[in-house]
Design an enzyme around this catalytic site. Structure first.
Site, short mmCIF file in Angstrom:
data_model
loop_
_atom_site.label_atom_id
_atom_site.label_comp_id
_atom_site.label_asym_id
_atom_site.label_seq_id
_atom_site.Cartn_x
_atom_site.Cartn_y
_atom_site.Cartn_z
N GLU A 93 9.17 -2.62 -23.07
CA GLU A 93 9.33 -2.37 -24.51
C GLU A 93 8.38 -1.29 -24.97
O GLU A 93 8.01 -1.22 -26.11
CB GLU A 93 9.18 -3.65 -25.34
CG GLU A 93 8.24 -4.70 -24.76
CD GLU A 93 6.77 -4.36 -24.88
OE1 GLU A 93 6.30 -3.66 -23.97
OE2 GLU A 93 6.13 -4.74 -25.88
N ASP A 122 4.49 0.50 -28.70
CA ASP A 122 4.70 -0.80 -28.02
C ASP A 122 5.04 -1.86 -29.07
O ASP A 122 4.45 -1.90 -30.14
CB ASP A 122 3.44 -1.20 -27.24
CG ASP A 122 3.64 -2.42 -26.37
OD1 ASP A 122 3.81 -2.26 -25.15
OD2 ASP A 122 3.65 -3.54 -26.94
#
Ligand code: GH3
Ligand code: MG
Ligand code: MG
Length: 709
Positions: free
Chosen positions: A619, A576
């Site tokens: 993301e 992440d």
């Protein structure tokens, strides 16, 4: 006729005596009649007439007898004269023969003719050969004596024998051999030749033992010789013909004790001296035929059959086996049983028979295929209809999966579709397919490359496609890749994988049927603009180029199962971007997109071919590493983390500030897909919690190196 008159005088004297006797008788009767008072005249006159008549008759009879006797004598005399003449003639002829001047038929000639011989006498000092009796076989047999001088005689012989006869005869004389014997041809009276046998011996020698005279016979042997020649030719025929004749003992090892000379040539033995004599029959017969043939022979022999037929494969000199048809005839010699036989090569005929049989089989297979094709047709028609009404890719794929299950039971499969960039991407799979690349190039698939079904049986026989991988033990079951193209454009490929071993025939059959199956699919894919929605829903993420979550969801359980089977771990990292919301806020969403793309490229650069990098959402990225030990995963991920932090990204002419990532790593040795993702997520959470830009392993924390801060 002197003798006639003499006999006539005799007759007259007898007639007078008879007359006197008759007169006396009449007188006696007259005296007797006087005493008895008889009339004399009554008795005397008839008595006198009787006497005269009787005398005359008697006389006549005598005359007659005399003439017959005379005639007989004459006949006898004449016969005697003739016989004398004949004897004389014969004598003359005999004399003539003795003197060698016989003319016309005679007994010796008859004897010579009957015996069909002629006699020759060779006078050596004068170099002459004298023949008596003309050579036999002539229509009009004329006894003859001929004298040949010097080489005259030899030159009359058949040109094939002239020299040999002369040589042999001279040897006979020169070397003082006692007997001469030879068969040769002499001319007949019809311009032809007749075979004779000439036999001779020395009948006179001089004091030194040199031959002076030799004599012998010529005997006609023409018919016998012709028969003999025919027989020899027949035998020669056997020696060069296509039939091999042989004999072997039926006792013990069955050793061959006779074989015709043509065997070496017919059986391709290059050594001209090769022979089967002394060899055991078992050395020449194909091991698979040996027992059956022996059983046939034994049974026939045991049941007293005179002969038996069998077919067998015979070992030839060049190492090949050829089918032979054989007939054996049993015989007993000196109390031992033998099989005499002949065999002919029937390889060609056999090959034709086999061809016919295989044609039959092909026909049966075709009929079978036709039945299957009919069944397939029903499924395919249904599939086509369903596909036309399918609303999304999942629905369409489910239809294809079910149809494939029905048409190809025992086979797993997958479907790949062409992407915008020209590569192929796996749309989905069913059953238990082997390891396939989620994405591959056209050149990686032999089916797509050649534009026709590619069947793979094993590594030795076919090329393996690059997008399909063997398992950890290097095993790969047969498969088929069928390209699909519509309107001249490649739209994708159907891949079918055997769940167990199959034959090359089955592969061929599957190829044919898969092609028809693909035909339906490709039309449906084309009609429904499958291509479009396949592209939209493809496995790749449009922004980052990483695999999408759909693919991960599909592949993850498969990879876990496979690794578990292979007793290998599966490592999964959840990545992440730190404070990305803020980054977006500061530099704009496009800059954020660029950062995501750059990180993804770096990731793809670093992963192995078996690893799977996907965009899990937003993301958040996931790196799946099947078969990767956690220690190796840590090393790899740490390197990635450091490299991300030092990425230099320029955007609209200026450099963006560095970004960092946090990583949660988990490993499974058999747990489910969901649990693995959850564990990685938990580890990620902890990494964030512990300050970000770090890697946290499931249940464990590896602090990031201090210098990075
Ligand atoms: P942290 O993970 O460190 O806790 O903070 P964060 O700011 O990254 O927090 P969070 O994960 O909650 O925020 C995700 C943000 O990522 C939200 C969104 O603006 C951004 N984002 C998600 N997808 C995209 C994308 O495709 N492009 C861009 N530019 N930004 C995205
Ligand atoms: Mg996030
Ligand atoms: Mg974040």
């Amino acid at each position: 006729m002197n003798s006639g008159s003499t006999s006539f005088a005799g007759v007259t004297r007898q007639s007078i005596s008879l007359g006197l006797f008759m007169v006396g008788l009449v007188l006696v009767m007259a005296v007797v009649s006087r005493d008895h008072d008889l009339q004399v005249a009554w008795y005397a006159l008839p008595a006198a007439a009787l006497a005269v008549g009787g005398t005359v008759l008697w006389q006549e009879w005598r005359l007659l007898r005399a003439s017959v006797a005379e005639r007989n004598t004459v006949v006898r005399q004449r016969r005697q004269e003739r016989e004398d003449a004949l004897h004389n003639e014969a004598h003359q002829r005999a004399l003539a023969i003795v003197e060698g001047k016989n003319q016309g038929l005679d007994y010796r000639a008859r004897a010579i003719r009957a015996a069909q011989i002629s006699i020759w006498v060779a006078d050596i000092p004068s170099n002459q050969i004298i023949f008596e009796g003309i050579h036999t076989g002539l229509k009009d047999f004329l006894p003859d004596t001929r004298i040949y001088h010097g080489r005259e005689w030899y030159l009359r012989l058949h040109p094939h024998e002239t020299e040999l006869v002369e040589y042999r005869f001279k040897e006979f004389i020169k070397r003082r051999l006692q007997t001469f014997e030879m068969e040769y041809r002499v001319p007949d009276d019809r311009g032809g030749w007749r075979w004779i046998i000439s036999r001779g011996l020395v009948i006179q020698e001089d004091e030194q033992g040199r031959t002076l005279v030799a004599a012998g016979t010529h005997i006609d042997i023409h018919q016998r010789k012709l028969a003999q020649i025919a027989h020899t030719q027949e035998r020669a025929l056997f020696n060069v013909g296509p039939v091999v004749i042989f004999r072997f003992s039926l006792l013990g090892e069955r050793i061959i004790d006779f074989i015709s000379r043509n065997a070496a040539r017919l059986w391709r033995y290059t050594d001209p001296d090769w022979t089967a004599v002394g060899k055991s029959t078992s050395a020449l017969v194909h091991p698979d035929d040996l027992l059956a043939v022996r059983a046939t022979i034994n049974e026939a022999f045991a049941t007293s059959k005179p002969s038996v037929d069998a077919q067998l494969r015979l070992l030839r000199g060049d190492g090949t086996y050829h089918w032979q048809s054989m007939r054996l005839i049993f015989e007993i010699e000196h109390g031992q049983p033998y099989a005499r036989g002949y065999m002919v090569d029937v390889q060609e005929r056999k090959a034709m028979e086999e061809l016919a049989a295989s044609h039959n089989q092909t026909l049966e297979a075709l009929v079978e295929q036709l039945h299957m094709a009919q069944a397939d047709s029903v499924v395919l028609q249904e599939t086509s209809d369903l596909l036309n009404s399918a609303e999304d890719v999942d629905e369409a794929f489910e239809i294809v999966r079910r149809a494939a299950d029905a048409v190809f039971p025992g086979w797993s499969g997958s479907l790949s579709a062409i992407m915008q960039n020209g590569g192929l991407s796996l749309v989905g799979q069913w059953g238990a397919p082997p390891w396939q690349d989620a994405e591959f190039q056209l050149k990686d698939c032999w089916g797509l490359r050649r534009g026709k079904p590619h069947g793979y049986l094993n590594e030795d026989r076919q090329l393996r496609c690059n997008h399909i991988h063997p398992d950890a033990e290097g095993q790969l079951l047969p498969y088929v890749c069928v390209p699909m193209s519509a309107n001249g454009e490649t739209v994708g490929a159907l891949h079918l994988f055997a769940n167990s071993m199959v034959t090359s025939e089955q592969i061929g059959d599957i190829e044919l049927r898969a092609e028809r199956f693909a035909e339906t699919l490709k039309l449906a894919m084309s009609n429904l603009r499958l291509r479009a929605w396949l592209r939209d829903q493809a496995t790749r993420d449009g922004l980052t180029g990483l695999y999408n979550r759909r693919l991960l969801d599909e592949r993850l359980p498969v990879e876990i199962k496979r690794s578990h089977r292979d007793r290998l771990p599966v490592s999964l990292a959840m990545i992440d971007v730190d404070h990305f919301k803020r980054f977006n806020d500061d530099y704009g969403h496009d800059a954020g997109d660029l950062v995501l793309k750059s990180i993804s490229e770096l990731l793809m650069d670093r992963v192995r071919v078996y690893d799977l990098a996907c965009r899990y959402g937003g993301e958040e990225l996931i790196l799946l590493m099947p078969g990767c030990q956690i220690e190796d995963a840590i090393v790899k991920l740490e390197a990635i983390r450091i490299d991300v932090a030092s990425l230099q990204i320029s955007y609209q002419g200026y450099m963006l500030p560095p970004v960092t990532i946090s990583i949660g790593l988990a490993e499974t040795r058999g747990g489910g897909a969901e649990a693995l993702v959850r564990q990685a997520d938990e580890a990620l959470y902890r990494a964030k919690h512990q300050g970000r830009n770090r890697l946290v392993v499931q249940g464990d924390t590896i602090p990031p190196p201090e210098e990075m801060h």
